[in-house]
Motif scaffolding. Sequence first.
Motif, PDB file in Angstrom:
ATOM      1  N   ILE A 167     113.042  22.487 -12.725  1.00 29.27           N
ATOM      2  CA  ILE A 167     112.019  21.910 -11.851  1.00 29.27           C
ATOM      3  C   ILE A 167     111.344  23.069 -11.144  1.00 29.27           C
ATOM      4  O   ILE A 167     111.957  23.756 -10.324  1.00 29.27           O
ATOM      5  N   VAL A 168     110.076  23.296 -11.481  1.00 29.07           N
ATOM      6  CA  VAL A 168     109.367  24.509 -11.081  1.00 29.07           C
ATOM      7  C   VAL A 168     108.253  24.163 -10.092  1.00 29.07           C
ATOM      8  O   VAL A 168     107.415  23.296 -10.368  1.00 29.07           O
ATOM      9  N   THR A 169     108.241  24.840  -8.942  1.00 30.21           N
ATOM     10  CA  THR A 169     107.117  24.674  -8.026  1.00 30.21           C
ATOM     11  C   THR A 169     105.981  25.581  -8.485  1.00 30.21           C
ATOM     12  O   THR A 169     106.187  26.768  -8.754  1.00 30.21           O
ATOM     13  N   ALA A 170     104.791  25.012  -8.576  1.00 34.62           N
ATOM     14  CA  ALA A 170     103.625  25.774  -9.044  1.00 34.62           C
ATOM     15  C   ALA A 170     102.386  25.337  -8.281  1.00 34.62           C
ATOM     16  O   ALA A 170     102.279  24.189  -7.844  1.00 34.62           O
ATOM     17  N   ARG A 171     101.473  26.288  -8.148  1.00 33.72           N
ATOM     18  CA  ARG A 171     100.242  26.017  -7.415  1.00 33.72           C
ATOM     19  C   ARG A 171      99.156  25.530  -8.366  1.00 33.72           C
ATOM     20  O   ARG A 171      98.834  26.194  -9.354  1.00 33.72           O
ATOM     21  N   ILE A 182     100.268  22.245  -4.209  1.00 29.91           N
ATOM     22  CA  ILE A 182     101.570  22.620  -4.757  1.00 29.91           C
ATOM     23  C   ILE A 182     102.231  21.394  -5.364  1.00 29.91           C
ATOM     24  O   ILE A 182     102.217  20.318  -4.766  1.00 29.91           O
ATOM     25  N   GLY A 183     102.807  21.571  -6.539  1.00 27.53           N
ATOM     26  CA  GLY A 183     103.512  20.467  -7.179  1.00 27.53           C
ATOM     27  C   GLY A 183     104.751  20.944  -7.909  1.00 27.53           C
ATOM     28  O   GLY A 183     104.819  22.089  -8.352  1.00 27.53           O
ATOM     29  N   PRO A 184     105.759  20.073  -8.055  1.00 26.84           N
ATOM     30  CA  PRO A 184     106.934  20.393  -8.872  1.00 26.84           C
ATOM     31  C   PRO A 184     106.744  19.865 -10.300  1.00 26.84           C
ATOM     32  O   PRO A 184     106.242  18.756 -10.490  1.00 26.84           O
ATOM     33  N   PHE A 185     107.160  20.660 -11.279  1.00 26.68           N
ATOM     34  CA  PHE A 185     106.965  20.301 -12.685  1.00 26.68           C
ATOM     35  C   PHE A 185     108.292  20.390 -13.441  1.00 26.68           C
ATOM     36  O   PHE A 185     109.075  21.322 -13.239  1.00 26.68           O
ATOM     37  N   LEU A 186     108.520  19.428 -14.302  1.00 27.52           N
ATOM     38  CA  LEU A 186     109.690  19.420 -15.168  1.00 27.52           C
ATOM     39  C   LEU A 186     109.397  20.255 -16.407  1.00 27.52           C
ATOM     40  O   LEU A 186     108.466  19.964 -17.155  1.00 27.52           O
ATOM     41  N   VAL A 187     110.178  21.304 -16.609  1.00 25.17           N
ATOM     42  CA  VAL A 187     109.956  22.221 -17.726  1.00 25.17           C
ATOM     43  C   VAL A 187     111.250  22.359 -18.530  1.00 25.17           C
ATOM     44  O   VAL A 187     112.280  22.756 -17.973  1.00 25.17           O
ATOM     45  N   PRO A 188     111.234  22.048 -19.823  1.00 29.37           N
ATOM     46  CA  PRO A 188     112.432  22.277 -20.641  1.00 29.37           C
ATOM     47  C   PRO A 188     112.813  23.751 -20.623  1.00 29.37           C
ATOM     48  O   PRO A 188     111.958  24.623 -20.758  1.00 29.37           O
ATOM     49  N   ALA A 189     114.080  24.043 -20.454  1.00 29.12           N
ATOM     50  CA  ALA A 189     114.519  25.432 -20.374  1.00 29.12           C
ATOM     51  C   ALA A 189     114.270  26.195 -21.661  1.00 29.12           C
ATOM     52  O   ALA A 189     114.146  27.427 -21.649  1.00 29.12           O
ATOM     53  N   ASP A 190     114.187  25.469 -22.788  1.00 22.25           N
ATOM     54  CA  ASP A 190     113.958  26.128 -24.072  1.00 22.25           C
ATOM     55  C   ASP A 190     112.503  26.072 -24.516  1.00 22.25           C
ATOM     56  O   ASP A 190     112.188  26.333 -25.682  1.00 22.25           O
ATOM     57  N   PRO A 226     100.775  16.363  -7.960  1.00 26.47           N
ATOM     58  CA  PRO A 226     100.858  17.819  -8.155  1.00 26.47           C
ATOM     59  C   PRO A 226      99.980  18.625  -7.208  1.00 26.47           C
ATOM     60  O   PRO A 226     100.063  19.855  -7.196  1.00 26.47           O
ATOM     61  N   GLU A 227      99.163  17.969  -6.413  1.00 27.03           N
ATOM     62  CA  GLU A 227      98.317  18.688  -5.469  1.00 27.03           C
ATOM     63  C   GLU A 227      98.775  18.521  -4.015  1.00 27.03           C
ATOM     64  O   GLU A 227      98.294  19.230  -3.135  1.00 27.03           O
ATOM     65  N   ASN A 228      99.699  17.603  -3.773  1.00 28.88           N
ATOM     66  CA  ASN A 228     100.133  17.357  -2.392  1.00 28.88           C
ATOM     67  C   ASN A 228     101.623  17.024  -2.331  1.00 28.88           C
ATOM     68  O   ASN A 228     102.034  16.065  -1.675  1.00 28.88           O
ATOM     69  N   ALA A 229     102.431  17.824  -3.002  1.00 28.51           N
ATOM     70  CA  ALA A 229     103.854  17.516  -3.101  1.00 28.51           C
ATOM     71  C   ALA A 229     104.726  18.322  -2.139  1.00 28.51           C
ATOM     72  O   ALA A 229     105.957  18.226  -2.221  1.00 28.51           O
ATOM     73  N   LEU A 230     104.124  19.104  -1.240  1.00 23.81           N
ATOM     74  CA  LEU A 230     104.953  19.897  -0.326  1.00 23.81           C
ATOM     75  C   LEU A 230     105.880  19.028   0.525  1.00 23.81           C
ATOM     76  O   LEU A 230     107.055  19.391   0.705  1.00 23.81           O
ATOM     77  N   PRO A 231     105.430  17.883   1.055  1.00 31.36           N
ATOM     78  CA  PRO A 231     106.369  17.031   1.805  1.00 31.36           C
ATOM     79  C   PRO A 231     107.562  16.591   0.967  1.00 31.36           C
ATOM     80  O   PRO A 231     108.693  16.513   1.479  1.00 31.36           O
ATOM     81  N   LEU A 232     107.339  16.310  -0.301  1.00 30.21           N
ATOM     82  CA  LEU A 232     108.434  15.950  -1.202  1.00 30.21           C
ATOM     83  C   LEU A 232     109.397  17.128  -1.360  1.00 30.21           C
ATOM     84  O   LEU A 232     110.622  16.957  -1.280  1.00 30.21           O
ATOM     85  N   ILE A 233     108.848  18.309  -1.577  1.00 31.09           N
ATOM     86  CA  ILE A 233     109.683  19.511  -1.739  1.00 31.09           C
ATOM     87  C   ILE A 233     110.499  19.759  -0.484  1.00 31.09           C
ATOM     88  O   ILE A 233     111.698  20.057  -0.539  1.00 31.09           O
ATOM     89  N   GLU A 234     109.862  19.633   0.687  1.00 29.93           N
ATOM     90  CA  GLU A 234     110.558  19.871   1.950  1.00 29.93           C
ATOM     91  C   GLU A 234     111.681  18.864   2.162  1.00 29.93           C
ATOM     92  O   GLU A 234     112.766  19.212   2.643  1.00 29.93           O
ATOM     93  N   ARG A 235     111.454  17.614   1.768  1.00 32.26           N
ATOM     94  CA  ARG A 235     112.490  16.593   1.929  1.00 32.26           C
ATOM     95  C   ARG A 235     113.694  16.888   1.045  1.00 32.26           C
ATOM     96  O   ARG A 235     114.843  16.823   1.498  1.00 32.26           O
ATOM     97  N   VAL A 236     113.427  17.226  -0.204  1.00 31.65           N
ATOM     98  CA  VAL A 236     114.527  17.510  -1.131  1.00 31.65           C
ATOM     99  C   VAL A 236     115.293  18.753  -0.690  1.00 31.65           C
ATOM    100  O   VAL A 236     116.533  18.774  -0.736  1.00 31.65           O
ATOM    101  N   VAL A 237     114.586  19.778  -0.255  1.00 35.57           N
ATOM    102  CA  VAL A 237     115.264  20.999   0.202  1.00 35.57           C
ATOM    103  C   VAL A 237     116.070  20.727   1.473  1.00 35.57           C
ATOM    104  O   VAL A 237     117.177  21.259   1.637  1.00 35.57           O
ATOM    105  N   ASP A 238     115.548  19.881   2.363  1.00 34.03           N
ATOM    106  CA  ASP A 238     116.325  19.509   3.547  1.00 34.03           C
ATOM    107  C   ASP A 238     117.621  18.809   3.142  1.00 34.03           C
ATOM    108  O   ASP A 238     118.681  19.031   3.746  1.00 34.03           O
ATOM    109  N   GLU A 239     117.564  17.967   2.133  1.00 35.48           N
ATOM    110  CA  GLU A 239     118.772  17.292   1.661  1.00 35.48           C
ATOM    111  C   GLU A 239     119.763  18.307   1.083  1.00 35.48           C
ATOM    112  O   GLU A 239     120.988  18.158   1.244  1.00 35.48           O
ATOM    113  N   ALA A 240     119.236  19.338   0.423  1.00 33.54           N
ATOM    114  CA  ALA A 240     120.113  20.398  -0.086  1.00 33.54           C
ATOM    115  C   ALA A 240     120.731  21.175   1.070  1.00 33.54           C
ATOM    116  O   ALA A 240     121.913  21.555   1.012  1.00 33.54           O
ATOM    117  N   ARG A 241     119.959  21.423   2.127  1.00 35.17           N
ATOM    118  CA  ARG A 241     120.503  22.105   3.306  1.00 35.17           C
ATOM    119  C   ARG A 241     121.615  21.275   3.941  1.00 35.17           C
ATOM    120  O   ARG A 241     122.652  21.810   4.356  1.00 35.17           O
TER     121      ARG A 241
END
Length: 379
Positions: A167-171, A182-190, A226-241
């Motif tokens: 899951i990659v954050t990209a501008r 900013i948006g998070p994108f699902l990218v296959p590792a291969d 993908p253009e306004n996902a920072l609140p989503l990213i912040e929420r998920v990272v807070d849960e990780a914290r």
Amino acid sequence: MDFDLSEEQRLLKDSIEGLLTDSYDFEQRKKYAQEKGGWSKAIWGKLAEQGLLGLPFSEEDGGFGGGPVETMIVMEALGRALVLEPYIATVVLGGGFLRHGGSAAQKEKYIPSIIDGSKTLAFAQLETDSRYDLADVTTTAKKKGDGWVIDGEKFVVLNGASADTLIVTARTKGNRTDHTGIGPFLVPADAKGVSIKGYPTQDSQQAADITFSGVEVGADAAIGDPENALPLIERVVDEARIAMCAEAVGAMDESLKTTVEYLKTRKQFGVAIGTFQTLQHRAADMFVFLEQARSMAMLAAMAANLADSERSKTVAAAKVQVGKSSKFVGQQSIQLHGGIGMTMEAKIGHYFKRLTMIENTFGDTDYHLRRVSEQGGLI
């Protein structure tokens, strides 16, 4: 306020602690660290069998509908055992993005594989100069037809070398530190254009530096807007914290227990050093710092579903106290063990390493102290 666990929560606590007691002592952990990827697939399978990988997902998605308190219980047990398996990377971070921002199709595609243990995820966010700023993103995602082309570099990606999906954050637009675009994108590792360099971290975990060069993904790769996902990213990272605060409490709890046992058995001048009053005072201070961290970790867990501003402030305050407590308990554990505490053979040093890494992940103590101050304090 009632801090007692419910019957179901006590059963969960007993279940995970029973599994780890039987399967995860310090000598076994050393063996697991030597396996491919740096963790045990067998243990991961056992976590799946007990339903722990599906704990936070809704029943509609095949999970058990657990909340932040249930995750706290699991993470404290994982911290006590110094578990290497990628629970935070896959279930908390990867699962968090899917739970809070994933489409029905994305949930159907990825969540069952997380729950059954067949797939793991990794969150690729940190960049060369971004430090702890989640909005500091130079990796780009540019439109190409209905899909996207991703270019950039990410560093210290937890479980990055073993993950099946990143899951990659990209501008997608704007300048480097803009809070929009900013948006998070699902990218296959291969995927073609993905280059991964894995390595062990100081605490025997695994991470990777990852380069994305013209990586093409479909329109369905974007999680949420993908253009306004920072609140989503912040929420998920807070849960990780929050999860890591609980993990740190477990690690500190075991550090104190191990240290007290050592004080009772190590002899100097013909008597156990635990009879020396000054060392008893140090152990008592360690207990106080541990309980302060435990209280703040509980508060953070209960704040997980609050409004963004309140959650952010409370989690930052918890990270401050847990960081301070981790440093004190870790340092005192080493000091009270003496020279043996500095060796690789003694497990106490490994607890201090893990506590140090937790303190520096997603913002160190100074960073979160500034956040609390800027928001006017916790109260």
